[in-house]
Structures are given as C-alpha cells and as structure tokens.
Enzyme design. Sequence first.
Site, PDB file in Angstrom:
ATOM      1  N   HIS A  53       1.785   4.738  -2.663  1.00  0.00           N
ATOM      2  CA  HIS A  53       1.950   6.177  -2.362  1.00  0.00           C
ATOM      3  C   HIS A  53       3.345   6.660  -2.785  1.00  0.00           C
ATOM      4  O   HIS A  53       3.503   7.717  -3.381  1.00  0.00           O
ATOM      5  CB  HIS A  53       1.802   6.416  -0.850  1.00  0.00           C
ATOM      6  CG  HIS A  53       0.392   6.393  -0.352  1.00  0.00           C
ATOM      7  ND1 HIS A  53      -0.591   7.206  -0.861  1.00  0.00           N
ATOM      8  CD2 HIS A  53      -0.200   5.670   0.641  1.00  0.00           C
ATOM      9  CE1 HIS A  53      -1.737   6.978  -0.204  1.00  0.00           C
ATOM     10  NE2 HIS A  53      -1.524   6.052   0.708  1.00  0.00           N
TER      11      HIS A  53
ATOM     12  N   GLU B 199      -4.625   8.258  -2.587  1.00  0.00           N
ATOM     13  CA  GLU B 199      -5.156   6.978  -2.109  1.00  0.00           C
ATOM     14  C   GLU B 199      -5.437   6.053  -3.289  1.00  0.00           C
ATOM     15  O   GLU B 199      -5.299   4.828  -3.170  1.00  0.00           O
ATOM     16  CB  GLU B 199      -6.414   7.229  -1.270  1.00  0.00           C
ATOM     17  CG  GLU B 199      -6.831   6.066  -0.389  1.00  0.00           C
ATOM     18  CD  GLU B 199      -5.848   5.745   0.743  1.00  0.00           C
ATOM     19  OE1 GLU B 199      -4.976   6.583   1.068  1.00  0.00           O
ATOM     20  OE2 GLU B 199      -5.953   4.634   1.303  1.00  0.00           O
TER      21      GLU B 199
ATOM     22  N   HIS C 283       0.837  -1.206   0.000  1.00  0.00           N
ATOM     23  CA  HIS C 283       0.000   0.000   0.000  1.00  0.00           C
ATOM     24  C   HIS C 283       0.877   1.264   0.000  1.00  0.00           C
ATOM     25  O   HIS C 283       0.724   2.143  -0.850  1.00  0.00           O
ATOM     26  CB  HIS C 283      -0.896  -0.041   1.244  1.00  0.00           C
ATOM     27  CG  HIS C 283      -1.843   1.107   1.374  1.00  0.00           C
ATOM     28  ND1 HIS C 283      -3.155   1.045   0.968  1.00  0.00           N
ATOM     29  CD2 HIS C 283      -1.669   2.358   1.858  1.00  0.00           C
ATOM     30  CE1 HIS C 283      -3.748   2.203   1.203  1.00  0.00           C
ATOM     31  NE2 HIS C 283      -2.873   3.023   1.750  1.00  0.00           N
ATOM     32  N   GLU C 284       1.802   1.325   0.925  1.00  0.00           N
ATOM     33  CA  GLU C 284       2.651   2.524   1.038  1.00  0.00           C
ATOM     34  C   GLU C 284       3.555   2.678  -0.187  1.00  0.00           C
ATOM     35  O   GLU C 284       3.896   3.788  -0.575  1.00  0.00           O
ATOM     36  CB  GLU C 284       3.482   2.480   2.324  1.00  0.00           C
ATOM     37  CG  GLU C 284       2.670   2.380   3.622  1.00  0.00           C
ATOM     38  CD  GLU C 284       1.592   3.437   3.770  1.00  0.00           C
ATOM     39  OE1 GLU C 284       1.738   4.537   3.194  1.00  0.00           O
ATOM     40  OE2 GLU C 284       0.573   3.145   4.440  1.00  0.00           O
TER      41      GLU C 284
END
Lengths: 499, 499
Positions: A269, A295, A265-266
Amino acid sequence: MSTPRAAAYARLKARFARIAALGEAAAMLHWDASAMMPPGGAAARGEQLAVIAGLSHELLTAPEVAEDLAAAEAQGAWDEANLALMRRAHARATALPTALVEATARANSACEKVWREAKARADFAMVRPHLEEVVGLQRETAQALSAALGLDPYDALMDGYQRGVTAAEVEPIFARYEAFLRDALPRAEAIQAARPAPIPPRGPFPVAAQRALCRRLSERLGLDYAHARLDESLHPFCGGIPSDVRITTFYAEDNFAKALLGVLHETGHALYERGLPEAWARQPAGEAAGMAAHESQSLIMEMQACRSDAFLAFLGPELHAAFGGDPAPYAPDNLARLWRRVERGFIRVDADELTYPAHVILRFRLERALIGGALAVADLPGAWNEGFSRLLGLTPPDDARGCLQDIHWYDGAFGYFPSYTLGAMAAAQLMGAARRDLPGLDASLARGEVRPLTGWLREKVHAEGARLGFQDLLRAATGKPLDPQDFLHHLRARYLAAG
Amino acid sequence: MSTPRAAAYARLKARFARIAALGEAAAMLHWDASAMMPPGGAAARGEQLAVIAGLSHELLTAPEVAEDLAAAEAQGAWDEANLALMRRAHARATALPTALVEATARANSACEKVWREAKARADFAMVRPHLEEVVGLQRETAQALSAALGLDPYDALMDGYQRGVTAAEVEPIFARYEAFLRDALPRAEAIQAARPAPIPPRGPFPVAAQRALCRRLSERLGLDYAHARLDESLHPFCGGIPSDVRITTFYAEDNFAKALLGVLHETGHALYERGLPEAWARQPAGEAAGMAAHESQSLIMEMQACRSDAFLAFLGPELHAAFGGDPAPYAPDNLARLWRRVERGFIRVDADELTYPAHVILRFRLERALIGGALAVADLPGAWNEGFSRLLGLTPPDDARGCLQDIHWYDGAFGYFPSYTLGAMAAAQLMGAARRDLPGLDASLARGEVRPLTGWLREKVHAEGARLGFQDLLRAATGKPLDPQDFLHHLRARYLAAG
C-alpha cells in the site's frame, strides 16, 4: 493568456488542492489516533476530524464550484481526467444534504461504539437498532447518490470506493469463483493432508529483532524511510500521505509471521502512495485509483511476490539469521507449507488466500441485499450463517464469529468489501503481466530483489494516479480488463498442483 | 427564549469552537512534525498547516463575524470575558491584510531555513537579507495592529503572546533586575567558589531507565497518561491539546539531568493545559492566559518545586535507586550544587536561573529597538555583543554564540522573549502565595508529594483559563500584580545565602 474557461479550471485546481491538504491533515490525525493517541484524546480528536470534514464539504459544495465546473475547460488527457474527477467529487458531495451527512457521521460513530461491546459479548441484538439506523441512512445516501450519478443505488456506494465498477460486473466474477472453490477447496485440502505437516518456528521472537527485520524487508521492497515510518497499532494499516506514509503492525513475541506478513502487505500500500505522480499531488487525478487498485498493490507484494517459492528461497535464511535456533522451520518449503496453509475458518482476516474470497462474496451479497431492501437487518445473522455454510460448509458458532466480526458495516462502510477480492484478482493479473515484461523476475525474487517488480508497478500503476479507472488501468497495464482467470491460474499452481 | 443578541453570541461560540478545533488539529500536526515526522514529510506538512491557518483566518474574518460581535451580548463574568476575547482575536485578525499574513508566513519560513545553515556556519551575513525582510514585515504587522488596537507597535506584538502587558511596565522591572544582578552575580560566584565542587554522577544512564524515571516523576507531579504522551524530540517541548498533551524530551546516555529537568519543566506546561476549564474548551476564555502565565507554570515546577531543598531530599534517593553506582553524587546537597550552579555563559537555553534574565533583557531591548526602527538589522551583531558584555561581562566569540543562537527572531517571533522572565518572576510570586496558603507544602515536597501544589495551581491558575489577564490572574492568586520582589527574594535565599 488565460481564457475564462482556463481560469475557472485554475480556480478549481487551487480549491481542490486546499481540500486535499485538509484531507492530508485528517489522514495524519487518523494515523495518530490509531498509533499514538492516549485514550483521553479520543473525544477531541472526533471533534477535530468532524470540523475538518465539515469544512472540506463546504469548500467542495460552495456555489462558485458549480459555476466553475460548468465553465471550466481543461487541455490534455491528465487535465481532462482531473476535471472529470472534480465533477464526480462535486456531484457526490452536492447529492447529499448536510443533515444526512451529519446524521450518518453520528449514527456510524454511535453504532461502532456499541458494536465493540456487542462483538465482545457476541450479542447481535444489542447493536441491532444501531445497525438499522446505519443501514437506513446508507439506503438514503445510496438513493440520493443514485439519482445524482445515474447509477444503481448499491453501485453508487461501491463507486465511492472503486470508481466505475458495478455489481452487475462483479456478481458473475464472484459466481465463477464460487463454482471454482466448490471443487478446488476439497482438492486443496486433500493435497495438503497428504503432505508433511509444517514445523512451526520456536519463539520467543524478540520484538526488537522483529522490528528490525520488518524494516529491512520493507526497504528491500523499495520503501524509503526518509518518507515513511513503521509503528505499532492494534490492527496493521497504512496511513499518512504520499510523501510521508505511515505503516503499522502488531508484534507478538510468540509469532513473528503475523507482524512480518502484515508489514509486507502494508508496504505494498505504502509503495503505491509513494509512487503517485508528484506533479498531480493534491489533485483528484493524482490520487490512487480506488480501493481495489490499492488492495492489488498490497496483495501483489504480500501474496504474489513475498509468498512465492522464489522469494521464500531468499527469505528462509534471512529469518533464520534474524531469530536463530533450529533451521528446519525456516526451510523455504516449510515456510511455504506454513504460510500457504488452507484452512476453513470463520474469520475473514485470518483466512487463507483460497478461502478469503468466499468471505468477501458472502458480504458482497448480503450488503447488496441490505441496501437494496431485500434483506432486513433483523434477518442478517440468519442469512449470514446460511450463506457461510453454503460457501464454506461451516456454521458460525456465534455472531462474534459471524456477522459481528468486521467493523465495516457497523461503521457505515457499504460497498467496500468487494475491493478485497477484486484486488486479489488484479494482483494476480498484474503479476502475470509483470512476469511477461520482466523475464528475470522470479530469479530476482530468489535473490531477494523485489525492486524490479516495484519499478514495473510504479510505471504501470502508481504513476497513473487516478487518471484511469480500475478497468482501464488494468487494460493499459495488462492488455485486458479484470479477468479472474489469472487468479484462478495462480491458485491452481499454488494449491492444486500435487507433488 | 433566545434574544437576537444572545443568538449572535451563540453563533460566535460555535464559530470560535470550529476555529479552535482547527487549531487543535494544527497543534497535533506541529507535535508530529517535531516528534514523529520523517524528513520527507516536511513540505507537505507546511502545506497542510498553511491551509489550516488560511481557513482559520477566513473563519475569523468573515463579514458576519463583525456583525455578530457588534450585536452580541453575553451574561456573566465568564461569558463577558469570552466575548471580549473574541473581539480581541477578531480585531487582531482583521487588522492584518491577507497579503501581509501570507508574505509573513513565507518570509519566516524562508528565513528560518537559511538561519539553520547560518547558525551552523556562524555566518550572520548569510541570513541578514532574510532577517531584514522578516523584521520589515514584523514592523508592518506591528503598525497595523497598533492602529487597530490602540497600542504602541511593539506592545501590539507582545500583546499577541501576553495580553495586556506593555513594554513600559516591563522595562523598569528589567532595569531593576539588571541592577540587582550587577551586585548579586559576583557575590553568588564567590559564595559558590568557596563551596566544594559538586560531584557529577557517573553514567552511562540507560535511556530506558531515564524514560521510566521521567514518566514516574511527571506522574508524581500530577500528569495522567490517559491524557498525555512522553516522546522524544531534538528540543523538549509541550504540544498537543488539553485532553491530549504531548511532552517531549531528549535523552543523552552520559547525562540524565537534561532530560529529567526538561520533563519536569514540560510537565508544568502540560499540567496547565490539562487543568484548563473543560466547560470552556474551544472558547477563547478556556485557553491559557498567555505565554508568561504558561512559563510560570513550567518554572514553578522545574525551578521552584523540583529544585527546592525539600524536593531534592526526596529525589536524591530516587535517582540513586534508578541508576545505582556511587551514592555520593545523589546526595541532596550535591544535587543542589550541581543543579543550581551559577555560570556566566553565552547560551540562553543553558543559562542558570540567576543569569537567565540577563539573556532575556538583552533580547527584549534589542527586539524593541528593531521593531521601533532605532536598530537596523545590519547593526544587530554589534549591538548584541555590546549589550551582552554590559550585562554579563563577556563578549561572544562568534554570532552562533551571539545573535544567531535562538530561532525566535528568524522565525518571526518578536515580543515573545519577555515571557520567559515574566514567567520566572510570576512563578516565584505564586510559590510564595502557595507556601502561605499551604503551610505543609515543603514538608510534602520532601516526601515527593507535589500534588498539593498542583492542586493549588489548578484552582488558582489553571481553572481560570484566559478569563483574567496576566496581572489580574496574579492579583487574584497572590493578592498583588507582578512584583519582582518575590523572585529576588527567592534568588537571594538560593544563591546569596552564604553557609
């Protein structure tokens, strides 16, 4: 040959670059505070960040900025967008009197501190007066911004996180999701109940092995560690700056999934930050296009790409090679059952993909009512529990598992929550467009090759910076503005296809 | 009831606190650059630090500062010292035109980059034009400061590192050391040659065990990890701020001594920062009293306390417990022979306690001649080799082991080198006074108890901040200004006592 109007713009660019460099310094200090700082450094760190914020605000609101903004002329789409974003940043900053900015910072910080204790004790009354102060100041802020920007007060707050998206656009999208979920959730639960229960992998999973795996997979997604770090913090996050991104996760010896999925997930980003246009570094047009866009980039990696059947087919053997033991838990279909498990729960950050938007919809409606004045802070716990029960059919047993669970409001962040679900929807929409543009995408994912997708996102999203607003960005990348259909289609395929 | 003169002082205090908070932010970013930052972050970090430095300079040189400094009145010794230090900081900042400050920053950074390559290739000619530019700008800076402060140009540079100490005071002290060394060095070598050779401990020494030992010992010296971190970097250093000090070291698996002695040294620096007066945080009077004072605190820990016979009696068994194997290398007298070995060498940072000052004396004389104009950059390598041979009887085989070895000049730091030896002398003088004030000091050290010494230093040195200059600080703590006798006495006892 520089005209006065071009010179004014050049001065503004130099000033915004300075402001951005201060923002970069602050970003690094925030990362350090979460990933490195000993507890004794907290008070001084607060002081450092306050001084940097104050100087940034002074630089942005100095009298000559208004003159230059009035005089400046920019040529070309990027420069025009950049100048418009400068005007917006200046309008937001000058709308707020310094006394209000300082009172807000103090109130947020005091409230957040008490909230930690109140959450631990599940005692809303303890933090209530602080939250009342925070909400009061947010209302004042929203009013001041509303007058300056010509937006509805709540929209003026939301605009700070996601430029140009209004509650009037969001509410029908959320209402549609609510209607979808009412039918979809019990069906998904029934389908799940008819399938074999997933086999949990057996630990312990040594932290060193987890760390190496997380790093390897983030590299596979395209993260370059000459410009990045992976560290540990209580809550995973992505900090830093485009040329030096810092992602964190939290390792538990008995469960590797949380750290791993957090890193994926990160990394989404981080890839967005890494892909921002270097030629526009430290200019407003070179920033990310807002929190929903951000997001969308984490969720397209974590949810769309890495939890896809295709990628799990690659990942299963990788995991077994990393941790050994019984291979059965690492079979791709078992991983799918494990990592796509639908379960009604009280906690947003633990929620599955299908029920997560319900958590967001509840918060969006409540914070809109708080800012609009229709809801008093004193009535928040009751309104929360009622809304939660309507959306998910459960009543929180206490406020720690209810309106005390998230830091956001207690830290003064109102208008942020919608980004999570707008981002999830945008991620599905972008994935659909990427599949059309890249016919071999799933075949690549099945070989563990995520970079074709990353390359597509870099071109369509990352390299655009903040030149386009959220809706225009989606329009340019996918041919249409935000359309929840793609997300619903994705959820139907993943959770409602019996078989 | 605030008079205009008191109000002016209050405004100054608030302004200097802001400047100091920016300095704290920069300190953290410097630490991060050395201990954490991926290489790709370097360019942006340079930009962040340049902007912070520029804003600090603007805050310090704003027109209202001169007015307030002229009008301000402060009551009491601390406030008076604080105001005097503000005036000094302002005078130093306003003496330098912004163009000179920026040109210096650019030239230093360009020179330093080329120096890394030039040192690797032992090619002075490669970096010579850059060093010429750096020295030219340092001369200009020295002239400007000289005019503003009424100091000799070189003294004006040295004053930036060590307030109020002049070359005219330093030169006779160094000349005396040179004379002492001429006789002492061959005697120490002869005494050493007559003793059994030390037995080197056999590794490998696992990094985890070294790290735990370093941390434990730094705690024993008084470092509190609620306000500190121990990390790794290529060169050990102490960074951070008083409430959040960051020390680093470098671990080698085949030799634990370098990391350990490095940590003991940096802990001395860290304890000084930790002990600065909290009531004067972010005020000039609350800072450390300069680089020589700082070095006295690292060296009193590393050289005076931790390499003393008393402490080695405690440390030997500790080391053996940490690393196991043959106990013989860990016998206190073997450690003494190992860690107090005198050896003429080319490299300052590897030098022993006895020959180290010769390295400093050479650099002091050369940099003074460079700034004064008596020495041209082109003649530096020759002058270095000649001076080195006169002081230590050896001629460097190449410039990498000669005038290219240290970063300082190539990064624009002139006037810094004397601090190392002034600090070593001050450390010996402070240790003498501490022994008089604390009769059980050596007995405590033999039990591994360093905190009585730390407590004495905290009271006599740390808590004084920058209220007193280097000489007054020594006068208050030891009854006399800097007196090289104590250092010579210490060296005689340690290196010239046959037996």
